[in-house]
Design a protein around this motif. Structure first.
Motif, mmCIF file in Angstrom:
data_model
loop_
_atom_site.group_PDB
_atom_site.id
_atom_site.type_symbol
_atom_site.label_atom_id
_atom_site.label_comp_id
_atom_site.label_asym_id
_atom_site.label_seq_id
_atom_site.Cartn_x
_atom_site.Cartn_y
_atom_site.Cartn_z
ATOM 1 N N LEU A 24 7.934 -11.997 1.853
ATOM 2 C CA LEU A 24 8.814 -11.008 2.458
ATOM 3 C C LEU A 24 8.773 -9.768 1.581
ATOM 4 O O LEU A 24 8.996 -9.849 0.365
ATOM 5 N N VAL A 25 8.467 -8.617 2.181
ATOM 6 C CA VAL A 25 8.351 -7.362 1.431
ATOM 7 C C VAL A 25 9.323 -6.348 2.006
ATOM 8 O O VAL A 25 9.347 -6.111 3.215
ATOM 9 N N GLN A 26 10.123 -5.738 1.139
ATOM 10 C CA GLN A 26 11.033 -4.664 1.522
ATOM 11 C C GLN A 26 10.637 -3.427 0.735
ATOM 12 O O GLN A 26 10.664 -3.431 -0.493
ATOM 13 N N SER A 38 -0.712 5.093 4.561
ATOM 14 C CA SER A 38 -0.316 6.449 4.948
ATOM 15 C C SER A 38 -1.000 6.917 6.230
ATOM 16 O O SER A 38 -0.424 7.675 6.991
ATOM 17 N N GLY A 39 -2.191 6.458 6.511
ATOM 18 C CA GLY A 39 -2.895 6.879 7.714
ATOM 19 C C GLY A 39 -2.850 5.876 8.837
ATOM 20 O O GLY A 39 -3.519 6.031 9.848
ATOM 21 N N HIS A 40 -2.035 4.829 8.705
ATOM 22 C CA HIS A 40 -1.989 3.760 9.703
ATOM 23 C C HIS A 40 -1.321 4.246 10.978
ATOM 24 O O HIS A 40 -0.203 4.736 10.954
ATOM 25 N N PRO A 47 0.876 -3.274 9.627
ATOM 26 C CA PRO A 47 0.117 -2.639 8.546
ATOM 27 C C PRO A 47 0.199 -3.445 7.252
ATOM 28 O O PRO A 47 1.216 -4.071 6.973
ATOM 29 N N THR A 48 -0.863 -3.439 6.503
ATOM 30 C CA THR A 48 -0.888 -4.153 5.241
ATOM 31 C C THR A 48 -1.688 -3.357 4.222
ATOM 32 O O THR A 48 -2.527 -2.540 4.578
ATOM 33 N N ASP A 54 -2.547 -7.688 -3.835
ATOM 34 C CA ASP A 54 -3.092 -8.111 -5.132
ATOM 35 C C ASP A 54 -2.043 -7.995 -6.232
ATOM 36 O O ASP A 54 -1.946 -8.860 -7.099
ATOM 37 N N SER A 55 -1.257 -6.920 -6.210
ATOM 38 C CA SER A 55 -0.213 -6.728 -7.222
ATOM 39 C C SER A 55 0.845 -7.821 -7.122
ATOM 40 O O SER A 55 1.328 -8.329 -8.138
ATOM 41 N N ILE A 56 1.213 -8.195 -5.897
ATOM 42 C CA ILE A 56 2.194 -9.261 -5.696
ATOM 43 C C ILE A 56 1.633 -10.592 -6.187
ATOM 44 O O ILE A 56 2.313 -11.342 -6.899
ATOM 45 N N GLU A 57 0.391 -10.893 -5.840
ATOM 46 C CA GLU A 57 -0.221 -12.156 -6.278
ATOM 47 C C GLU A 57 -0.346 -12.215 -7.797
ATOM 48 O O GLU A 57 -0.154 -13.274 -8.394
ATOM 49 N N THR A 58 -0.613 -11.087 -8.424
ATOM 50 C CA THR A 58 -0.653 -11.033 -9.888
ATOM 51 C C THR A 58 0.732 -11.344 -10.445
ATOM 52 O O THR A 58 0.874 -12.087 -11.416
#
Length: 70
Positions: A24-26, A38-40, A47-48, A54-58
């Motif tokens: 879950l990302v806020q 930004s261009g999505h 969008p992902t 990668d930062s979250i998995e780290t």
């Protein structure tokens, strides 16, 4: 929820991991700094950002983001 900053653009999000597969990302900042988001404009998909993922998995591997079912 635990803060995570993207290693690529510095955007900060709050993250909760219920399982290794469920995240879950806020967003706490504007997505305009993110190159991938930004261009999505495709409204048919969620969008992902692979760099943020990668930062979250780290963060999970380093124990900074706990996983609830572990």
């Amino acid at each position: 929820m635990h803060p995570v900053s993207c290693h690529a653009c510095g955007s900060c999000v709050l993250v909760k991991k219920n399982t290794l597969a469920h995240t879950l990302v806020q967003w706490t900042t504007d997505t305009g700094r993110c190159v991938e988001l930004s261009g999505h404009s495709d409204r048919g998909t969620v969008p992902t950002c692979t760099r943020l993922r990668d930062s979250i998995e780290t963060g999970v591997r380093r124990g900074l983001v706990p996983v609830a079912d572990m």
